[in-house]
Every structure is written in structure tokens, then in C-alpha cells.
Design a protein around this motif. Sequence first.
Motif, PDB file in Angstrom:
ATOM      1  N   ALA A 238      -1.496 -24.766  10.605  1.00 58.99           N
ATOM      2  CA  ALA A 238      -2.918 -24.870  10.946  1.00 58.99           C
ATOM      3  C   ALA A 238      -3.074 -24.574  12.431  1.00 58.99           C
ATOM      4  O   ALA A 238      -2.920 -25.453  13.279  1.00 58.99           O
ATOM      5  N   GLY A 239      -3.367 -23.302  12.750  1.00 57.39           N
ATOM      6  CA  GLY A 239      -3.531 -22.889  14.138  1.00 57.39           C
ATOM      7  C   GLY A 239      -2.479 -21.871  14.544  1.00 57.39           C
ATOM      8  O   GLY A 239      -1.271 -22.128  14.428  1.00 57.39           O
ATOM      9  N   GLY A 240      -2.938 -20.713  14.990  1.00 61.06           N
ATOM     10  CA  GLY A 240      -2.012 -19.659  15.389  1.00 61.06           C
ATOM     11  C   GLY A 240      -1.178 -20.010  16.601  1.00 61.06           C
ATOM     12  O   GLY A 240      -0.031 -19.568  16.729  1.00 61.06           O
ATOM     13  N   GLY A 241      -1.728 -20.811  17.509  1.00 63.69           N
ATOM     14  CA  GLY A 241      -0.964 -21.211  18.686  1.00 63.69           C
ATOM     15  C   GLY A 241       0.287 -21.978  18.310  1.00 63.69           C
ATOM     16  O   GLY A 241       1.367 -21.770  18.865  1.00 63.69           O
ATOM     17  N   GLY A 242       0.138 -22.874  17.347  1.00 62.07           N
ATOM     18  CA  GLY A 242       1.286 -23.639  16.878  1.00 62.07           C
ATOM     19  C   GLY A 242       2.305 -22.767  16.178  1.00 62.07           C
ATOM     20  O   GLY A 242       3.524 -22.944  16.346  1.00 62.07           O
ATOM     21  N   LEU A 243       1.830 -21.814  15.386  1.00 61.46           N
ATOM     22  CA  LEU A 243       2.739 -20.910  14.687  1.00 61.46           C
ATOM     23  C   LEU A 243       3.559 -20.093  15.672  1.00 61.46           C
ATOM     24  O   LEU A 243       4.778 -19.925  15.515  1.00 61.46           O
ATOM     25  N   LEU A 244       2.920 -19.592  16.717  1.00 62.09           N
ATOM     26  CA  LEU A 244       3.645 -18.806  17.724  1.00 62.09           C
ATOM     27  C   LEU A 244       4.665 -19.667  18.470  1.00 62.09           C
ATOM     28  O   LEU A 244       5.775 -19.208  18.771  1.00 62.09           O
ATOM     29  N   ALA A 245       4.307 -20.921  18.757  1.00 60.07           N
ATOM     30  CA  ALA A 245       5.250 -21.821  19.419  1.00 60.07           C
ATOM     31  C   ALA A 245       6.466 -22.068  18.535  1.00 60.07           C
ATOM     32  O   ALA A 245       7.608 -22.132  19.014  1.00 60.07           O
ATOM     33  N   SER A 246       6.227 -22.209  17.229  1.00 57.42           N
ATOM     34  CA  SER A 246       7.325 -22.416  16.298  1.00 57.42           C
ATOM     35  C   SER A 246       8.224 -21.187  16.237  1.00 57.42           C
ATOM     36  O   SER A 246       9.459 -21.292  16.260  1.00 57.42           O
TER      37      SER A 246
END
Length: 338
Positions: A238-246
Motif C-alpha cells: 500500500a504505497g509506491g514509496g514503501g514498495l521502492l524502499a523494499s
Amino acid sequence: MTTTLKPLREQVLVVTGATSGNGLAITEAAVARGAAVVAVARNAAALDALRARLAADGGRITICVADVSDAEAVERVATTAIDAFGGFDSWINNAGTGTYGTLEQVPVADHRRVFDVNYFGVLHGSLVAARHLRTRGGAIINVGSILGDRSIVQQGPYCATKHAVQALTDTLRMELETAGAGISVTLVKPGAIDTPFPEHARNFMDQPPRLPQPLYAPQVVADAVLFACAHPRRTLYAGGGGLLASLMAQVAPRLSDFVMEAGGTRAQQKPGDAGDPARRDNLDQPRADALRGSRDVFARKSSIALQIQKVPSPLLVLGVLGAGAAVVLGRRRRGAGR
């Protein structure tokens, strides 16, 4: 047993942590879309107000006051759902709590309390839900975090619980699939969401805590969770920022460490703005609940990355994103080498 999920409007949902943040957004959105909801939280007054508000508009909702760290209380949630609606179709383990401070600063008792709520609360809910859904099928949705992929400084106990929730969720899924239970098990991983979490967390830092940008509105998490109630998915970010951090943590873990060490603490501090004092520190007792944090921040109302994950075969798209991230990081490394 084939996993077949009902349309959301035909479902009864159990939502823990329903009076604040993501849980409140999930509850409001589910009722608005025609589902019945069993709202669960510690805050009795907030639950009463929530029920009155949503029922006044024709919503189907009942409430249960419970601390999810108490296994007997979680059993009572299932009984409430059966008495009110004849059972439930989806169980959403959302309740959570946290601390800010180093591993040494946070007392061991507080470490345990975070685990009691964030891990054992999910375990209690998952076991109760699985037992009741084995005969009818349905969905169990656990709200984890990108911090289950990438730990962050100052939130060690919370990160540890989210790593544990990922392991629990994966194990539960395999066990239920082996048994042919017909139960979909999804882990939703929010990034930074504009909820009262920083105000609710017990703080041991010398500055008030906050969540780092990019922030997303709680409705983004609600969108992911309610989608999972009706569409089997393994994981939803939930949230592209989190996906990129992962993705960055997987492609370049040491670089992620260095970034975190250099700016992680500063990104989680809000000097001079502690937020609403009525919300401060709900680790042991409920405090004032709300949908959003009390500070004036920018939060994105939607997530393109989440919408991509909703398509039937998102792996190709996510693979492209991952390859793109690897290329960018590779160029940065080569540039630094020069």
C-alpha cells in the motif's frame, strides 16, 4: 477446497483496531460499500461513537471491546460476529502499537507489549478466524508493514514484530493450503501512512516522533485490504514509496543501511510539534483515536503501485520496476566509484 470469495457487499468483516487510522478507514469504506462490519478496539467510547455514526446512515455494524493481546477476548469477537450476523467472511488483523527509541532505550517490558499486540494479536486473530472459516471459506488479511522488509532505526521492536508477522502469515498460508481449507491469506504492507501512530507510540527520543515522507492517506490501506477481502492475493504493498524502499533493501541492503544510519533518525523527528496531547502514548491504555494524524502534512490519496498490483498478473510489472531500480542503483554506484 477451492478458494472462492464473495463480493464485498455480501460479506461480514471483522476489523481489529477499528477506531483509529487504517482500521477506521477500512471500517468506514467497508460499510459504505455495503459490507457488514464487526468493529473491534480497546476504546469503548470511540466504538460506541463509530457505531452510532455509521448505523445512523444505514450501515450494518456491531462492536466488540477487546484487547487483541488477550486470546479469550479475541474468542469473544468471533462470538459477537456469530450472534450479530451469523458469522464472518473476512478477518482483518489490523490492530497495532509501537515505540520510538533505540533497542537499549526501550524497556524490555515495552518490547514485550509491542509483541503482545502486533504479533500475538495477529496470531490470536488468525487462529480464531481459521477455525471458523474452515467450513465456509473466506479471507484472512494481516496488516504488516514495509518495515517487515526493511528495518528502520528508532523503531526496532515494531520492525521485529512486522518481520514476525510476515513469517506467521506465510506459515499460516502454507498450512491452510495443505489442509485444503479454501481460505485466502494476504499480507498487506503499508508504507508510511498519515495516521495517529506517531502520537500513539511511546516515545523515548528527545524529539517528538513523526513518519517520514512520502506519506499516504489511510484510505490507500483500506483500498488494499478491501480488495484482498474479495480477490485472493499473497501480498499487497500500500504505497509506491514503501514498495521502492523494499526493493532497494533487497537490491542494495548495505546501501539501505547507510542511508538509514545517516538520516533515519532525523526523518522520524518533528521538533517542536508533538501533536495532540490527548493521543499521546496508547501502549498500555487507549487514548484519543482519529483517522489521521493531527499535524498538517501532505499525504497522497492514491497509489499507482497498488492499482498495478490489482491486475491479475502484476509480477511482470513489479519485475520491470525492480529491474529499473537495480539499473538506477548500479549507475549511482558506478558514478560514486569514479
